[in-house]
Enzyme design. Structure first.
Site, short mmCIF file in Angstrom:
data_model
loop_
_atom_site.label_atom_id
_atom_site.label_comp_id
_atom_site.label_asym_id
_atom_site.label_seq_id
_atom_site.Cartn_x
_atom_site.Cartn_y
_atom_site.Cartn_z
N GLY A 148 13.98 41.35 11.79
CA GLY A 148 15.25 42.07 11.80
C GLY A 148 16.30 41.39 10.94
O GLY A 148 15.96 40.63 10.04
N ARG A 177 19.27 34.17 7.10
CA ARG A 177 19.99 32.97 7.53
C ARG A 177 21.20 32.65 6.64
O ARG A 177 21.98 31.76 6.97
CB ARG A 177 19.05 31.77 7.57
CG ARG A 177 18.03 31.85 8.70
CD ARG A 177 17.24 30.56 8.84
NE ARG A 177 16.52 30.49 10.10
CZ ARG A 177 15.22 30.77 10.23
NH1 ARG A 177 14.51 31.14 9.20
NH2 ARG A 177 14.65 30.68 11.42
N GLY A 237 7.48 38.94 1.98
CA GLY A 237 8.29 38.51 0.83
C GLY A 237 7.78 37.20 0.23
O GLY A 237 7.32 36.31 0.95
N GLY A 281 16.35 42.49 0.50
CA GLY A 281 14.99 42.00 0.25
C GLY A 281 13.98 42.71 1.15
O GLY A 281 12.91 43.13 0.71
N HIS A 282 14.32 42.84 2.44
CA HIS A 282 13.44 43.58 3.35
C HIS A 282 13.30 45.03 2.91
O HIS A 282 12.21 45.60 2.95
CB HIS A 282 14.03 43.60 4.78
CG HIS A 282 14.08 42.28 5.47
ND1 HIS A 282 15.27 41.67 5.79
CD2 HIS A 282 13.11 41.46 5.91
CE1 HIS A 282 15.03 40.53 6.41
NE2 HIS A 282 13.72 40.37 6.50
N GLN A 286 4.23 30.98 3.55
CA GLN A 286 3.86 31.92 4.61
C GLN A 286 2.94 33.02 4.06
O GLN A 286 1.94 33.38 4.69
CB GLN A 286 5.12 32.54 5.21
CG GLN A 286 4.85 33.73 6.12
CD GLN A 286 6.11 34.25 6.78
OE1 GLN A 286 6.55 33.69 7.77
NE2 GLN A 286 6.70 35.31 6.26
N SER A 307 18.43 35.99 2.31
CA SER A 307 17.80 35.52 3.54
C SER A 307 18.70 35.91 4.71
O SER A 307 19.93 35.88 4.58
CB SER A 307 17.67 33.99 3.50
OG SER A 307 17.47 33.48 4.80
O1 PAF Z 1 8.99 36.27 7.60
C1 PAF Z 1 9.30 36.64 8.75
O2 PAF Z 1 10.29 37.35 8.96
C2 PAF Z 1 8.45 36.22 9.94
O3 PAF Z 1 7.96 34.94 9.76
C3 PAF Z 1 7.31 37.22 10.27
C4 PAF Z 1 6.30 37.31 9.13
C5 PAF Z 1 7.90 38.59 10.57
C6 PAF Z 1 6.54 36.75 11.51
O4 PAF Z 1 7.36 36.64 12.62
#
Ligand code: PAF
Length: 275
Positions: free
Chosen positions: A23, A179, A139, A28-29, A145, A177
């Site tokens: 969320g 954050r 992303g 970017g999302h 990750q 981000s």
């Molecule tokens: O990148 C993120 O937002 C999180 O690490 C993910 C991949 C949704 C897993 O909780």
């Protein structure tokens, strides 16, 4: 309920894409959602702030939660389904499974956040089993990750294509981000240096400077610009293995994590083997 909603979508034929998120959606999302819409017939976005990927002193409680705005953005983007599990649904009492990752998960982020990739792999595996998508989008901002998830999918035979989306940046180069909202006005200005330092690092490698020398210079710039530096490193782009000390002989990735006050920033970019 989710299963039947996804079955309904599947009943209409075509491919299902999943965009897993926590969320606090930013451009970017939304770019990932757009790419998912272009590639798949149906797009599911999950929003779940996953406690298992936060360490005991991290920002789980403070993590921005903007459900209303998120669902408005997703509706506008014509997302087909928003999956919003709660903690009790994902990890009911007695829950005990954990996916433990090595390989690309070793080093870099894992040094400061030892539980992070196991927490991510575990929740993503659960989301994959719940939604059963044909493809999923992550992303490149979280490059390590992305590689860890690709490795998990290979190792555990999930029949899912993993696709990476390019990092979106603010005008001054700061990687978007969720954050970034933590940054004070002063720190927000300083934060833009990270992009510049990584660009210079990548350019030095592209120009054939030995990796150890380029890394030392980037580390010194980062130490001067930020309150603390967790890492500034060049790694093999495909595996994140360490590189030999000379000029890079394969495609590489420069990656960094730094701190401004209590905010931790990460970013990365590609460096090409000089031809
Ligand atoms: O990148 C993120 O937002 C999180 O690490 C993910 C991949 C949704 C897993 O909780």
């Amino acid at each position: 309920r989710l299963r039947s909603a996804v079955s309904l979508l599947r009943g209409q034929g075509g491919h299902v894409a999943l965009v897993p998120t926590m969320g606090a959606l930013h451009a970017g999302h939304m770019q990932l959602v757009k790419e998912a819409k272009q590639r798949a017939d149906h797009v599911v976005v999950s929003i779940f702030v996953n406690p298992r990927q936060f360490g005991p002193n991290e920002d789980l409680d403070a993590y921005p939660r903007t459900m209303l705005e998120d669902s408005e953005k997703l509706t506008l983007a014509r997302c087909d389904l928003i999956f919003l599990p709660d903690v009790a649904e994902m990890y009911p009492e007695g829950y005990s499974a954990n996916i433990s990752m090595q390989g690309a998960a070793v080093g870099l982020e894992s040094v400061a956040r030892p539980h992070f990739f196991d927490g991510v792999a575990t929740v993503v595996a659960k989301l994959f089993n719940q939604v059963r998508p044909d493809m999923a989008f992550f992303g490149e901002k979280d490059y390590q990750q992305l590689l860890v998830i690709k490795q998990m999918v290979r190792d555990l035979d999930f029949p899912i294509d993993i696709l990476g989306g390019e990092t979106l940046r603010e005008k001054d180069g700061l990687a978007m981000s969720s954050r970034n909202v933590y940054l004070s006005a002063d720190d927000r200005v300083r934060a833009a240096r990270l992009n510049v330092i990584l660009k210079e690092f990548a350019a030095a490698l592209n120009a054939g400077m030995p990796a150890d020398q380029a890394q030392k210079a980037a580390m010194a710039s980062a130490a001067a610009a930020f309150d603390a530096v967790d890492y500034v490193e060049a790694r093999c782009a495909a595996t994140l293995e360490e590189l030999p000390s000379g000029p890079i002989d394969r495609d590489a990735r420069v990656l960094a994590a730094v701190r401004l006050g209590s905010t931790r920033l990460i970013d990365n970019m590609a460096a090409k083997r000089p031809s």
